[in-house]
Enzyme design. Sequence first.
Site, PDB file in Angstrom:
ATOM      1  CB  THR A  36      -0.911  -0.006   1.254  1.00  0.00           C
ATOM      2  OG1 THR A  36      -1.603  -1.258   1.313  1.00  0.00           O
ATOM      3  CG2 THR A  36      -1.925   1.112   1.189  1.00  0.00           C
ATOM      4  CE  LYS A 147       0.585  -4.219   3.721  1.00  0.00           C
ATOM      5  NZ  LYS A 147       0.781  -2.788   3.613  1.00  0.00           N
ATOM      6  CD  GLU A 180       3.498  -6.398  12.497  1.00  0.00           C
ATOM      7  OE1 GLU A 180       4.093  -5.743  11.648  1.00  0.00           O
ATOM      8  OE2 GLU A 180       2.771  -7.372  12.205  1.00  0.00           O
TER       9      GLU A 180
END
Length: 274
Positions: A36, A147, A180
């Site tokens: 993204t 991802k 994270e």
Amino acid sequence: MQTILTDTTFANTIANTDPLLALSRAWQLGDAHFSTLHARAGQLCHWPYHQARLMDACTRLQMPMPDWNALYAAAQATLNGSDQVLRITLVRGPGARGYGIAGCGETTVVLNSSPFPAHYYQWREQGIAIGVCAGRLGQSPLLAGLKTVNRLEQVMLKAELEANDWPEAVVLDAEGRVMEAVTANLFWREGEQIYTPDLSTGGVCGTLRAWCFDHLGERVTATDARLPRLLAADEVWLTNALMGVVPVTAIGERRFSSDFIMVKELQQAYEETE
Ligand SMILES: C=C(O[C@@H]1C=C(C(=O)O)C=C[C@H]1N)C(=O)O
Ligand SMILES: Cc1ncc(COP(=O)(O)O)c(C=O)c1O
């Protein structure tokens, strides 16, 4: 021939079987990965970092590389000059039945654009107070760092954010290691030294995390850490390609009264390259 589906072509052809076939491995097996990006003033920000991550995922997943020049040109063509988000999804080409990848066709590229969420600029300036998720990430060394479109853990963690009205939260793995945040990577400073979680067993290796490594050089180390160590840090921040570098003003009850020297340095360098 490589298929590139943009918002318009996808909407125009959804009634046909072709796009559905092209996307079938994504919805049957989650056999796809994505990046993204922030697009600003008609330019894709940090394109080399996104391309590098997409290339790395293609290599690790044994997915044929798309035609990068065609992809870049199609991505640029979706930009209208305003602040935008562009999601690039690469789906393994159709072909094989079941899990097998032999005989699968060329990788399909899907491009989706949307307006940039303006609240990220406020986050960069004012920082955010975050929580700690009760939900834990599983360990998955085969997928660590990638991802992929398999993001159900993040969907569940984001539901936890929404239920608690937190903008973001620290996420631990099943063994209690700091990994994270829900949609971002995490860094902290102890004196002169900067740390970020080692992501060899899980998590997403963000493009902005990679950029921070390049900018910080030997000042940053990837490490295993538990929550008390993070709470004792001098300064904490989050990064992703949309939010940029966002200072963390509190984690639960622990408030950070730091002058955010590293955040300021990174934000200045980031804004020069964004
Ligand atoms: C899932 C996407 O992107 C991630 C999710 C968010 C979000 O939920 O706010 C933000 C950035 C990305 N890490 C996507 O479809 O773009
Ligand atoms: C779970 C997760 N970790 C980290 C990131 C940061 O990646 P990037 O810096 O490429 O935006 C994201 C999203 O972007 C994410 O969804």
